[in-house]
Structure formats: structure tokens, C-alpha cells
Design a protein around this motif. Sequence first.
Motif, PDB file in Angstrom:
ATOM      1  N   LEU A 121       0.809  -1.219   0.000  1.00  0.00           N
ATOM      2  CA  LEU A 121       0.000   0.000   0.000  1.00  0.00           C
ATOM      3  C   LEU A 121       0.848   1.278   0.000  1.00  0.00           C
ATOM      4  O   LEU A 121       0.568   2.207  -0.766  1.00  0.00           O
ATOM      5  N   PRO A 122       1.887   1.391   0.854  1.00  0.00           N
ATOM      6  CA  PRO A 122       2.695   2.620   0.814  1.00  0.00           C
ATOM      7  C   PRO A 122       3.390   2.848  -0.523  1.00  0.00           C
ATOM      8  O   PRO A 122       3.455   3.986  -1.005  1.00  0.00           O
ATOM      9  N   VAL A 123       3.926   1.777  -1.131  1.00  0.00           N
ATOM     10  CA  VAL A 123       4.604   1.941  -2.415  1.00  0.00           C
ATOM     11  C   VAL A 123       3.611   2.374  -3.487  1.00  0.00           C
ATOM     12  O   VAL A 123       3.884   3.272  -4.297  1.00  0.00           O
ATOM     13  N   PHE A 124       2.436   1.747  -3.509  1.00  0.00           N
ATOM     14  CA  PHE A 124       1.397   2.173  -4.458  1.00  0.00           C
ATOM     15  C   PHE A 124       1.030   3.631  -4.221  1.00  0.00           C
ATOM     16  O   PHE A 124       0.859   4.406  -5.169  1.00  0.00           O
ATOM     17  N   ALA A 125       0.903   4.011  -2.947  1.00  0.00           N
ATOM     18  CA  ALA A 125       0.538   5.396  -2.613  1.00  0.00           C
ATOM     19  C   ALA A 125       1.589   6.385  -3.104  1.00  0.00           C
ATOM     20  O   ALA A 125       1.256   7.478  -3.566  1.00  0.00           O
ATOM     21  N   VAL A 126       2.862   6.012  -3.026  1.00  0.00           N
ATOM     22  CA  VAL A 126       3.934   6.900  -3.491  1.00  0.00           C
ATOM     23  C   VAL A 126       3.749   7.220  -4.971  1.00  0.00           C
ATOM     24  O   VAL A 126       3.785   8.382  -5.392  1.00  0.00           O
ATOM     25  N   PHE A 127       3.526   6.180  -5.787  1.00  0.00           N
ATOM     26  CA  PHE A 127       3.397   6.396  -7.229  1.00  0.00           C
ATOM     27  C   PHE A 127       2.056   7.035  -7.583  1.00  0.00           C
ATOM     28  O   PHE A 127       1.981   7.892  -8.470  1.00  0.00           O
ATOM     29  N   ALA A 128       0.975   6.636  -6.897  1.00  0.00           N
ATOM     30  CA  ALA A 128      -0.347   7.165  -7.226  1.00  0.00           C
ATOM     31  C   ALA A 128      -0.480   8.634  -6.851  1.00  0.00           C
ATOM     32  O   ALA A 128      -1.158   9.404  -7.535  1.00  0.00           O
ATOM     33  N   ALA A 129       0.147   9.025  -5.741  1.00  0.00           N
ATOM     34  CA  ALA A 129       0.024  10.405  -5.255  1.00  0.00           C
ATOM     35  C   ALA A 129       1.128  11.317  -5.768  1.00  0.00           C
ATOM     36  O   ALA A 129       1.181  12.492  -5.388  1.00  0.00           O
ATOM     37  N   GLY A 130       1.991  10.805  -6.646  1.00  0.00           N
ATOM     38  CA  GLY A 130       3.069  11.615  -7.181  1.00  0.00           C
ATOM     39  C   GLY A 130       2.563  12.599  -8.222  1.00  0.00           C
ATOM     40  O   GLY A 130       2.831  12.466  -9.424  1.00  0.00           O
TER      41      GLY A 130
END
Length: 392
Positions: free
Chosen positions: A263-272
Motif C-alpha cells: 500500500l505505501p509503495v502504491f501510494a507513493v506512485f499514485a500520489a506523485g
Amino acid sequence: MTSITTRARIALSRETTGGVLVLVGAVTGLLLANTAARDSFHRLSGSRLGPLTADQWAQDVLLSLFFLTVGLELIQEIRAGSLRDPRRAAVPILAACGGVATPALCYAGVLFAMGAGRYAHGWAIPTATDIAFALMVLVLAGRGAPAGLRVFLLTVAVVDDLIGILIIAMVYSHGLRLPALIGAAAAVAVFGWLARRPRVRWWLLAPVAVLAWLCVHSSGVHATIAGVALGLVMPTRRFGGELVSRATRLGQLVQPVSNAVALPVFAVFAAGIPLSAGSRLVDHPVAWAVAIALVVGKPLGTMATTALVTRWTPLRMAEGLTLRDLLPVGLLCGIGFTVAMLIAGLSFEGAEEVTAARAAVLIGSLLSAVLGAALLHHDRLRREHRDRSVLR
């Protein structure tokens, strides 16, 4: 050492921990996209690591672990949890359906009012509730709240996830390939059979799960659906002298990895999202439609459906809950991060539309969280004042 590892695993398995780490990932993505590191970050996002880009690894592979935990949670709620008795779960289930339909209609209404009906394909973006975020806010801001609120929110979020999964499978699947689908179904069936053997071989389940993912990925259905399917076929009863069911055991293994990594890794790319595009996003119809649907449509659909159901049918909420108690929960349902971000990426071809949708998901979810937390805090103060008045 063992006790430290056990404590860390338990801490990482909590919904609140998942919510905090997703928030950290989202903030990290925003910082990377808006500092001197932005060029390196965008190169990393588009760089190929084997057959997929880094962004695709996060969205298709890592997020499948999260969807596996969703499948495991769904099957346990259906077999032994809040969804076991349809009569008791009917009100939150129907509230979840209203909380899916109303934001979709709200999204479409805003777009057509702005003359931008061409973006209607993103109607599903504001329909899902992020269970980790929503429960984190409820736990942190809702001390002393009625116990039934958590069950109501959990049931709504679980049903939301189920509907979101069905939407992804049926609406955002392209060029279905039957042989790959048959292969995926066979792999999932073998996985379920192995999971029910008298002695489960966990080392054997892993390659079968990978095979199922590869088949789903090749079939035209979004790869994350493989995780849900594998979770749903895990047994929820205990075999022999087992202390917990195999579904629970697999959840204990996967949940910490999902919360701490996927979830954190996905959040990094999605919220970039580059904030330099903010002036354009403010005028973009998709941004307005998503934000309004989350902040207004979600609580309106959830609350109105609950009011109508309890008014005009014999169905009732859990004892001790009133419609007013559910207002902060209705607002928290507007927190739609993980699945909403995923659907935003699946809805549009253009980078501008995806950026506008994801920025609006961030803004709408933040507003919903702040409003829900403020109302929970207000209700807590009101209860404390009432209790002091009674003691006098």
C-alpha cells in the motif's frame, strides 16, 4: 528477538497502521513529485523492471497483495462476521449500495452540468471507501463512540470493496481472452483444493498463486482480481488441531506485507502529482466531479439510504445507534484512496485526466477525513458534557 518480530507483525497488521503508512506514502509521493527529485522520480516511475514499469509493478503486482487481504476479509465476514446474518447486515449493506450509486450519479451530474460528458467513463472513481484510512480516523477521533459505529463502517467499507472489485472486473476489463481466463479459473481452483488438504503445503500454494496472477494478467481482467479470487477460496474453518483457520493464517502472513510495503509503495506512485499543475486542475471538470462526489455524494447516499430503509421497511440499525450517530461515518465513507486511485488510472488514457482525478481523490478524501474527524470530536465532547450533567 522472536517477541520483537511478533510485536512488529501484530502492529503492522492493524488497520490504523495501514492507514498511517498509506498517508506517509502519499505525502512522500507528493514531495518527490514537487521537489528537485521530481525528474528522477518520474524516470523511476516509467523505468522498466523486467516486463513491467515500476509504476505497473506497484499497481498490478504489489496491489494484488492488498486485494488478497480484501478477499480474505470478505470471505471471513461472509462466513463468520458482520455479513453472516443478512438480516442484521441488511441496513449497512443497503447503505453501501446507496453510497456507491449516489456518488456515481453525482459525478455524472457535475460533468454534464459542466458540458464535459466525455469524461463520464470515470463514474466509478468516487464509489469506493478506503477501509484503512476510514478506520484510522474513526479510531483516533472517535474515542467513546457507540460500538456499533465501527461495525457499521466496517460492513459498509467491505461491501464497497466488493462492489468496487466487481466494477473493476466488469467495466475496466478489455479484450478478454478466454483461454487465459480458463487457466486462471483452474489455477484458483487448484489453489483452493490445496488449501483444503489435511496438511497444507504453503510452499506449494505460492507458485500456484503466481500462476493464477499471470493468467489473470494475460486475460484482459485487471491483475488485482487474482488476489481477490485467491482470498475467496481460502477455507475459514479450522482443520484438526489448528488454532486459527487457514484464511486467518494467510491473512496474518500477508497483511503486514500489504500494510508495510504494497500500500505505501502504491501510494507513493499514485500520489506523485505535480502541484504545478494545480491551476489547470482547478478548472478540470473531472477534478470537480470527483471531489464533489466524494465529499457530498458519499455521505448523502449512505445517510439517505439508511434513513429510507429504516423509515419504510422493518429493517433497523444496531441497538443504540441513531441516524445522527451515523453522520460522521457517512463523511468517513468519502475517504476513497486506494481503490479510487486505481480506478482513476484505469478510467482515462490521458495523463491530464488521470492527474486531475487522482488530485481530486486526495483533496476529497482529505476533506472527508477532516470533516468526519471534527464531527466525531464534537460528538465526543457532547457525550462528555451530557455525562457530567447526569453526574451532577
